[in-house]
Design a protein around this motif. Structure first.
Motif, PDB file in Angstrom:
ATOM      1  N   GLU A  96       0.835  -1.206   0.000  1.00  0.00           N
ATOM      2  CA  GLU A  96       0.000   0.000   0.000  1.00  0.00           C
ATOM      3  C   GLU A  96       0.867   1.252   0.000  1.00  0.00           C
ATOM      4  O   GLU A  96       0.571   2.230  -0.683  1.00  0.00           O
ATOM      5  CB  GLU A  96      -0.947   0.006   1.209  1.00  0.00           C
ATOM      6  CG  GLU A  96      -2.034  -1.025   1.161  1.00  0.00           C
ATOM      7  CD  GLU A  96      -3.015  -0.791   0.040  1.00  0.00           C
ATOM      8  OE1 GLU A  96      -3.313   0.368  -0.292  1.00  0.00           O
ATOM      9  OE2 GLU A  96      -3.496  -1.798  -0.528  1.00  0.00           O
ATOM     10  N   GLY A  97       1.960   1.224   0.766  1.00  0.00           N
ATOM     11  CA  GLY A  97       2.892   2.344   0.773  1.00  0.00           C
ATOM     12  C   GLY A  97       3.527   2.565  -0.593  1.00  0.00           C
ATOM     13  O   GLY A  97       3.678   3.704  -1.049  1.00  0.00           O
ATOM     14  N   LEU A  98       3.869   1.476  -1.253  1.00  0.00           N
ATOM     15  CA  LEU A  98       4.419   1.579  -2.606  1.00  0.00           C
ATOM     16  C   LEU A  98       3.395   2.178  -3.559  1.00  0.00           C
ATOM     17  O   LEU A  98       3.739   3.007  -4.418  1.00  0.00           O
ATOM     18  CB  LEU A  98       4.845   0.197  -3.112  1.00  0.00           C
ATOM     19  CG  LEU A  98       6.161  -0.338  -2.603  1.00  0.00           C
ATOM     20  CD1 LEU A  98       6.365  -1.772  -3.053  1.00  0.00           C
ATOM     21  CD2 LEU A  98       7.311   0.525  -3.082  1.00  0.00           C
ATOM     22  N   ARG A  99       2.162   1.758  -3.417  1.00  0.00           N
ATOM     23  CA  ARG A  99       1.114   2.270  -4.281  1.00  0.00           C
ATOM     24  C   ARG A  99       0.969   3.780  -4.108  1.00  0.00           C
ATOM     25  O   ARG A  99       0.849   4.532  -5.075  1.00  0.00           O
ATOM     26  CB  ARG A  99      -0.200   1.551  -3.968  1.00  0.00           C
ATOM     27  CG  ARG A  99      -1.112   1.442  -5.148  1.00  0.00           C
ATOM     28  CD  ARG A  99      -2.285   0.507  -4.902  1.00  0.00           C
ATOM     29  NE  ARG A  99      -1.869  -0.874  -5.122  1.00  0.00           N
ATOM     30  CZ  ARG A  99      -1.866  -1.825  -4.201  1.00  0.00           C
ATOM     31  NH1 ARG A  99      -2.270  -1.572  -2.981  1.00  0.00           N
ATOM     32  NH2 ARG A  99      -1.484  -3.042  -4.487  1.00  0.00           N
ATOM     33  N   GLU A 100       0.994   4.225  -2.847  1.00  0.00           N
ATOM     34  CA  GLU A 100       0.899   5.664  -2.579  1.00  0.00           C
ATOM     35  C   GLU A 100       2.121   6.400  -3.107  1.00  0.00           C
ATOM     36  O   GLU A 100       1.999   7.480  -3.681  1.00  0.00           O
ATOM     37  CB  GLU A 100       0.751   5.913  -1.082  1.00  0.00           C
ATOM     38  CG  GLU A 100      -0.614   5.617  -0.533  1.00  0.00           C
ATOM     39  CD  GLU A 100      -0.707   5.904   0.949  1.00  0.00           C
ATOM     40  OE1 GLU A 100       0.110   6.713   1.463  1.00  0.00           O
ATOM     41  OE2 GLU A 100      -1.610   5.333   1.598  1.00  0.00           O
ATOM     42  N   LEU A 101       3.295   5.824  -2.908  1.00  0.00           N
ATOM     43  CA  LEU A 101       4.536   6.450  -3.346  1.00  0.00           C
ATOM     44  C   LEU A 101       4.579   6.616  -4.861  1.00  0.00           C
ATOM     45  O   LEU A 101       5.081   7.610  -5.372  1.00  0.00           O
ATOM     46  CB  LEU A 101       5.729   5.614  -2.868  1.00  0.00           C
ATOM     47  CG  LEU A 101       7.108   6.223  -2.941  1.00  0.00           C
ATOM     48  CD1 LEU A 101       7.170   7.499  -2.124  1.00  0.00           C
ATOM     49  CD2 LEU A 101       8.145   5.245  -2.424  1.00  0.00           C
ATOM     50  N   GLN A 102       4.012   5.662  -5.558  1.00  0.00           N
ATOM     51  CA  GLN A 102       4.004   5.719  -7.014  1.00  0.00           C
ATOM     52  C   GLN A 102       2.795   6.470  -7.548  1.00  0.00           C
ATOM     53  O   GLN A 102       2.686   6.681  -8.757  1.00  0.00           O
ATOM     54  CB  GLN A 102       4.017   4.299  -7.596  1.00  0.00           C
ATOM     55  CG  GLN A 102       5.310   3.573  -7.346  1.00  0.00           C
ATOM     56  CD  GLN A 102       5.260   2.132  -7.803  1.00  0.00           C
ATOM     57  OE1 GLN A 102       4.242   1.468  -7.695  1.00  0.00           O
ATOM     58  NE2 GLN A 102       6.380   1.642  -8.324  1.00  0.00           N
ATOM     59  N   GLY A 103       1.877   6.856  -6.669  1.00  0.00           N
ATOM     60  CA  GLY A 103       0.702   7.599  -7.094  1.00  0.00           C
ATOM     61  C   GLY A 103      -0.316   6.748  -7.823  1.00  0.00           C
ATOM     62  O   GLY A 103      -1.104   7.260  -8.618  1.00  0.00           O
ATOM     63  N   LEU A 104      -0.324   5.447  -7.551  1.00  0.00           N
ATOM     64  CA  LEU A 104      -1.280   4.546  -8.200  1.00  0.00           C
ATOM     65  C   LEU A 104      -2.581   4.525  -7.415  1.00  0.00           C
ATOM     66  O   LEU A 104      -2.602   4.732  -6.203  1.00  0.00           O
ATOM     67  CB  LEU A 104      -0.712   3.130  -8.292  1.00  0.00           C
ATOM     68  CG  LEU A 104       0.584   2.978  -9.077  1.00  0.00           C
ATOM     69  CD1 LEU A 104       1.080   1.548  -8.970  1.00  0.00           C
ATOM     70  CD2 LEU A 104       0.385   3.357 -10.524  1.00  0.00           C
ATOM     71  N   THR A 105      -3.666   4.231  -8.111  1.00  0.00           N
ATOM     72  CA  THR A 105      -4.946   4.094  -7.426  1.00  0.00           C
ATOM     73  C   THR A 105      -5.023   2.710  -6.802  1.00  0.00           C
ATOM     74  O   THR A 105      -4.289   1.797  -7.185  1.00  0.00           O
ATOM     75  CB  THR A 105      -6.126   4.289  -8.407  1.00  0.00           C
ATOM     76  OG1 THR A 105      -6.012   3.298  -9.428  1.00  0.00           O
ATOM     77  CG2 THR A 105      -6.108   5.673  -9.005  1.00  0.00           C
ATOM     78  N   GLU A 106      -5.920   2.556  -5.855  1.00  0.00           N
ATOM     79  CA  GLU A 106      -6.069   1.275  -5.173  1.00  0.00           C
ATOM     80  C   GLU A 106      -6.625   0.234  -6.134  1.00  0.00           C
ATOM     81  O   GLU A 106      -7.480   0.521  -6.966  1.00  0.00           O
ATOM     82  CB  GLU A 106      -6.998   1.432  -3.979  1.00  0.00           C
ATOM     83  CG  GLU A 106      -7.040   0.208  -3.107  1.00  0.00           C
ATOM     84  CD  GLU A 106      -7.812   0.452  -1.827  1.00  0.00           C
ATOM     85  OE1 GLU A 106      -8.415  -0.518  -1.348  1.00  0.00           O
ATOM     86  OE2 GLU A 106      -7.803   1.575  -1.326  1.00  0.00           O
ATOM     87  N   GLN A 107      -6.125  -0.998  -5.990  1.00  0.00           N
ATOM     88  CA  GLN A 107      -6.612  -2.095  -6.822  1.00  0.00           C
ATOM     89  C   GLN A 107      -8.050  -2.421  -6.456  1.00  0.00           C
ATOM     90  O   GLN A 107      -8.416  -2.371  -5.280  1.00  0.00           O
ATOM     91  CB  GLN A 107      -5.783  -3.362  -6.588  1.00  0.00           C
ATOM     92  CG  GLN A 107      -4.479  -3.395  -7.301  1.00  0.00           C
ATOM     93  CD  GLN A 107      -3.812  -4.761  -7.079  1.00  0.00           C
ATOM     94  OE1 GLN A 107      -4.025  -5.414  -6.077  1.00  0.00           O
ATOM     95  NE2 GLN A 107      -3.004  -5.160  -8.032  1.00  0.00           N
ATOM     96  N   PRO A 108      -8.842  -2.785  -7.445  1.00  0.00           N
ATOM     97  CA  PRO A 108     -10.184  -3.271  -7.104  1.00  0.00           C
ATOM     98  C   PRO A 108     -10.073  -4.550  -6.276  1.00  0.00           C
ATOM     99  O   PRO A 108      -9.117  -5.303  -6.417  1.00  0.00           O
ATOM    100  CB  PRO A 108     -10.830  -3.563  -8.458  1.00  0.00           C
ATOM    101  CG  PRO A 108      -9.913  -3.037  -9.491  1.00  0.00           C
ATOM    102  CD  PRO A 108      -8.604  -2.734  -8.857  1.00  0.00           C
ATOM    103  N   GLU A 109     -11.062  -4.765  -5.438  1.00  0.00           N
ATOM    104  CA  GLU A 109     -11.027  -5.906  -4.514  1.00  0.00           C
ATOM    105  C   GLU A 109     -10.944  -7.235  -5.252  1.00  0.00           C
ATOM    106  O   GLU A 109     -10.297  -8.160  -4.790  1.00  0.00           O
ATOM    107  CB  GLU A 109     -12.282  -5.871  -3.629  1.00  0.00           C
ATOM    108  CG  GLU A 109     -12.207  -6.735  -2.403  1.00  0.00           C
ATOM    109  CD  GLU A 109     -11.128  -6.318  -1.421  1.00  0.00           C
ATOM    110  OE1 GLU A 109     -10.541  -7.219  -0.788  1.00  0.00           O
ATOM    111  OE2 GLU A 109     -10.842  -5.122  -1.269  1.00  0.00           O
ATOM    112  N   ASN A 110     -11.563  -7.360  -6.438  1.00  0.00           N
ATOM    113  CA  ASN A 110     -11.570  -8.649  -7.126  1.00  0.00           C
ATOM    114  C   ASN A 110     -10.231  -8.968  -7.796  1.00  0.00           C
ATOM    115  O   ASN A 110      -9.988 -10.082  -8.174  1.00  0.00           O
ATOM    116  CB  ASN A 110     -12.708  -8.704  -8.160  1.00  0.00           C
ATOM    117  CG  ASN A 110     -12.559  -7.631  -9.217  1.00  0.00           C
ATOM    118  OD1 ASN A 110     -11.670  -6.781  -9.146  1.00  0.00           O
ATOM    119  ND2 ASN A 110     -13.458  -7.644 -10.190  1.00  0.00           N
ATOM    120  N   ARG A 111      -9.336  -7.995  -7.929  1.00  0.00           N
ATOM    121  CA  ARG A 111      -8.042  -8.247  -8.555  1.00  0.00           C
ATOM    122  C   ARG A 111      -6.982  -8.630  -7.534  1.00  0.00           C
ATOM    123  O   ARG A 111      -5.902  -9.026  -7.886  1.00  0.00           O
ATOM    124  CB  ARG A 111      -7.575  -7.006  -9.318  1.00  0.00           C
ATOM    125  CG  ARG A 111      -8.446  -6.791 -10.556  1.00  0.00           C
ATOM    126  CD  ARG A 111      -7.806  -5.931 -11.544  1.00  0.00           C
ATOM    127  NE  ARG A 111      -6.447  -6.329 -11.789  1.00  0.00           N
ATOM    128  CZ  ARG A 111      -5.562  -5.574 -12.415  1.00  0.00           C
ATOM    129  NH1 ARG A 111      -5.893  -4.419 -12.875  1.00  0.00           N
ATOM    130  NH2 ARG A 111      -4.322  -5.993 -12.603  1.00  0.00           N
TER     131      ARG A 111
END
Length: 162
Positions: free
Chosen positions: A142-157
């Motif tokens: 989750e920290g990596l996702r925020e650091l890269q500015g990515l949106t959260e993955q959908p729950e089914n993925r």
């Protein structure tokens, strides 16, 4: 004074370096630790299974009341030989560290009950440890996702780490 373009490039380079460090931490530390904990837990399940199998065998010996016993013995590599036991009133039980102790059926059953409860407690602790490591992996991702500015993955993925 340097232009702001260089500052943004430098910040992006620092962010990429952090991303690489976090990815290395996940792959080299957390996933390896998780694998070790899961392997230990599997070994505990295997030991528990062996003790419970011995308990079942002893109980069936007690029910039949027979002293003589015919069985197949695994010499290794699934190579079995027939064996005949003249007196099955006592058994040798692995107590740990390569030591075996001769016990009566009742002693062995009491030992097996204590040993399986101990192994179960250890297995439960290993399960908690694996859950903590999985949570740490998810937190770092989750920290990596925020650091890269990515949106959260959908729950089914999403999928389990292990």
């Amino acid at each position: 004074m340097t232009p702001p373009v260089d500052a943004n490039a430098n910040a992006n380079a620092n962010a990429e370096q952090k991303v690489l460090q976090y990815e290395a931490f996940i792959n080299e530390v957390l996933r390896r630790d998780l694998q070790k904990v899961l392997e230990q837990r599997e070994q505990m399940y295997e030991k528990t299974s062996q003790y419970l199998q011995l308990k079942t065998t002893i109980q069936s010996l007690q029910e039949t009341g027979s002293q003589r016993l015919k069985t197949d013995v695994d010499l290794s590599c699934n190579f079995y030989v027939q064996a005949e036991i003249e007196d099955s009133s006592s058994v040798f039980v692995a107590v740990g560290f390569g030591f075996f102790v001769e016990m009566t059926h009742d002693e062995a059953l009491r030992f097996i009950d204590r040993k399986t409860s101990q192994l179960t407690a250890f297995t439960e602790q290993l399960t908690k440890d694996s859950a903590k490591i999985k949570a740490h992996i998810r937190l770092v991702l989750e920290g990596l996702r925020e650091l890269q500015g990515l949106t959260e993955q959908p729950e089914n993925r999403r999928r389990d780490v292990f």
